[in-house]
Design an enzyme around this catalytic site. Structure first.
Site, PDB file in Angstrom:
ATOM      1  CB  SER A 323      11.157  22.561  22.502  1.00  0.00           C
ATOM      2  OG  SER A 323      10.458  21.473  23.025  1.00  0.00           O
ATOM      3  CD  GLU A 334       6.462  32.334  34.208  1.00  0.00           C
ATOM      4  OE1 GLU A 334       5.908  32.745  33.177  1.00  0.00           O
ATOM      5  OE2 GLU A 334       6.059  31.331  34.844  1.00  0.00           O
ATOM      6  CE  LYS A 348       7.289  20.525  20.220  1.00  0.00           C
ATOM      7  NZ  LYS A 348       6.837  19.916  21.474  1.00  0.00           N
TER       8      LYS A 348
END
Length: 494
Positions: A323, A334, A348
């Site tokens: 999460s 990224e 998740k």
């Protein structure tokens, strides 16, 4: 926020923690509950923190406007008036709500009655009483997302992805994570018996764990060699980013030249903390995450970085990273090209919204999904590290209860685990076959002699505790993931 295994569960992970108990802080129009901190603990309760977005108000009376509810009303009236015994009307209504939510077949959507909701709100306080593990419901079973660092659950050997079959002999089959939390939590000093299954183990593992107070300390910093600092973040609670900033300042004063951000075993927490933490490493204005509604509409959250950390950084993840920790890992990977090291994360990627009722009960349901900066959805897939590194095999050995006696001529999975521990600790138990033979007895006696434990040749009580302690220390000394992180950083340190 914390799961309730603390009993925290991963379901509430994306939920925002309020300054007033029982209310959710909102980020724009979304509220994040990140995984239910079932801190079981298994703390006080892995319910953990679930990521929750959404802010819409639910009108309990709105159902009166829908003809499709006529069957529900008719059934309720018939049972209330004609059932052969007096019925508990609140229980009947709770059951109806539970039935609707369970029909979604979504482990992150759940209803909590007044008692369960109260337990959940307690789990976002400064401490818990329990075993210290985060859990979630999955396919009708209660699964451990991650034990809390330093908790009784971690010390007992509870691992991510363990399935808890029963608590004190009572099955958890079909229970929600919040219901399971109530059975696992308890007062400090009391014991709870768990039966768990683990991949690769042919038989259930019996654990007896003494509950304790689980404080919410989320950041642990230490200086390694050659100017490399390691900062472990165990969850995302209200003050995590402040704790991290303090730790970074402390490490800078110790001439930090490179940083390992350790998110292993982190089940999640508050979304605002995840955004703020990612922002420390991502250039201002770069994307941290996206939230996508059913309609396809997306909201983009960007870095609020006011400075720049001018040292090389790597991030550690594992199958207990879930999460909010996955949001940070994906964001720095990224949007800041920071390498990820370890093994694939939990996976998740959904967002829940929570609704409190006037009577103190509440429910939450999945309202959206979150995407990485590049638009990837990691739900049930997890995040793959740039550099895959497994821990040594002995890091996944099962727990052996100190109350269990293992002696000559015994044959069991516990004996096999003990043989593997002895071998990893530098002793020769003979063939690793699960049979307690003479060589095993001699290895145990040698171990007992060096550990200054009575030489009985029997594994029980202090011998068991010492053996597992030696293995834990060996795992820390030979943390292959940290070693790889140090190796990578040294190439970048100027």
């Amino acid at each position: 926020m914390k799961n309730e295994s603390g009993e925290a569960s991963v379901e509430e992970e994306n939920q925002k923690q309020p300054k007033e108990a029982g209310k959710f802080i909102k980020i724009k129009k979304f509220t994040f509950i990140m995984g239910i901190f079932l801190l079981i603990f298994l703390t006080a309760g892995i319910t953990t923190i679930a990521l929750t977005f959404g802010d819409e108000k639910v009108d309990p009376l709105a159902s009166n406007k829908h003809s499709e509810f006529e069957k529900l009303y008719s059934t309720y009236d018939t049972i209330k008036d004609n059932y052969y015994e007096e019925i508990d009307q609140d229980k009947l209504v709770d059951g109806a709500i539970n039935g609707m939510i369970k029909s979604l077949d979504d482990p992150y959507s759940t209803y909590m009655d007044k008692k369960e909701a109260s337990s959940f709100h307690e789990s976002i306080s400064s401490s818990f009483e329990g075993i210290g593990a985060e859990i979630q419901e999955q396919d009708g079973k209660i699964m451990v997302v991650s034990p809390i660092k330093g908790s009784p659950a971690e010390k007992a050997g509870v691992k991510p992805n363990d399935i808890i079959l029963s608590v004190d002999g009572k099955s958890l089959e079909g229970l929600s994570s919040s219901e399971a939390v109530l059975k696992i939590r308890g007062e400090k000093g009391t014991k709870v018996d768990l039966s768990i299954t683990r991949a690769g183990e042919p038989e259930p593992i019996a654990l007896t764990i003494k509950r304790d107070t689980i404080p919410i300390e989320t950041v642990y910093a230490e200086m390694l060699d050659d100017g490399v600092a390691k900062i472990q973040v165990t969850s995302f609670s209200e003050h995590t980013v402040k704790e991290l900033e303090t730790a970074l300042n402390d490490m800078s004063k110790k001439d930090m030249k490179g940083l390992i951000l350790d998110l292993r075993g982190n089940p999640g927490g508050l979304l605002d903390q995840a955004i703020d933490m990612a922002s420390l490493f991502i250039p201002n204005g770069e994307v941290v995450l996206q939230v996508e509604e059913r309609s396809g509409k997306k909201e983009v959250f960007k870095s609020k970085n006011n400075g720049e950390l001018k040292i090389p950084v790597v991030v550690l993840i594992d199958d207990g990273s879930a999460s909010a920790s996955e949001i940070v890992a994906a964001a720095v990977s990224e949007s800041a090209d920071i390498p990820l090291i370890g093994v694939k994360s939990f996976g998740k990627g959904t967002v829940q919204t929570a609704q409190d009722f006037d009577d103190g009960s509440n429910f939450k349901y999945t309202a959206a999904k979150w995407l990485t900066p590049e638009g990837n959805w990691i739900h049930k897939k997890g995040i793959k590290p740039d550099i895959k590194v497994n821990l040594p095999d002995y890091a996944s050995l099962p727990y052996i209860s100190p109350d269990k006696e293992l002696k000559a001529s015994d044959s069991s999975s516990e004996v096999k685990a003990a043989e593997k521990m002895l071998k990893a600790a530098g002793y020769n138990p003979g063939k690793i076959d699960g049979f307690f033979d003479e060589e095993t007895t001699n290895a145990v006696k040698e171990f007992q002699k060096e550990q200054k434990v009575k030489e009985t040749g029997i594994i029980k009580d202090d011998t068991t505790v010492k053996l597992m302690q030696v293995i834990r220390e060996k795992i820390l000394e030979n943390d292959t993931q940290v070693k790889k992180a140090v190796e990578v950083l040294k190439k970048e340190i100027k």
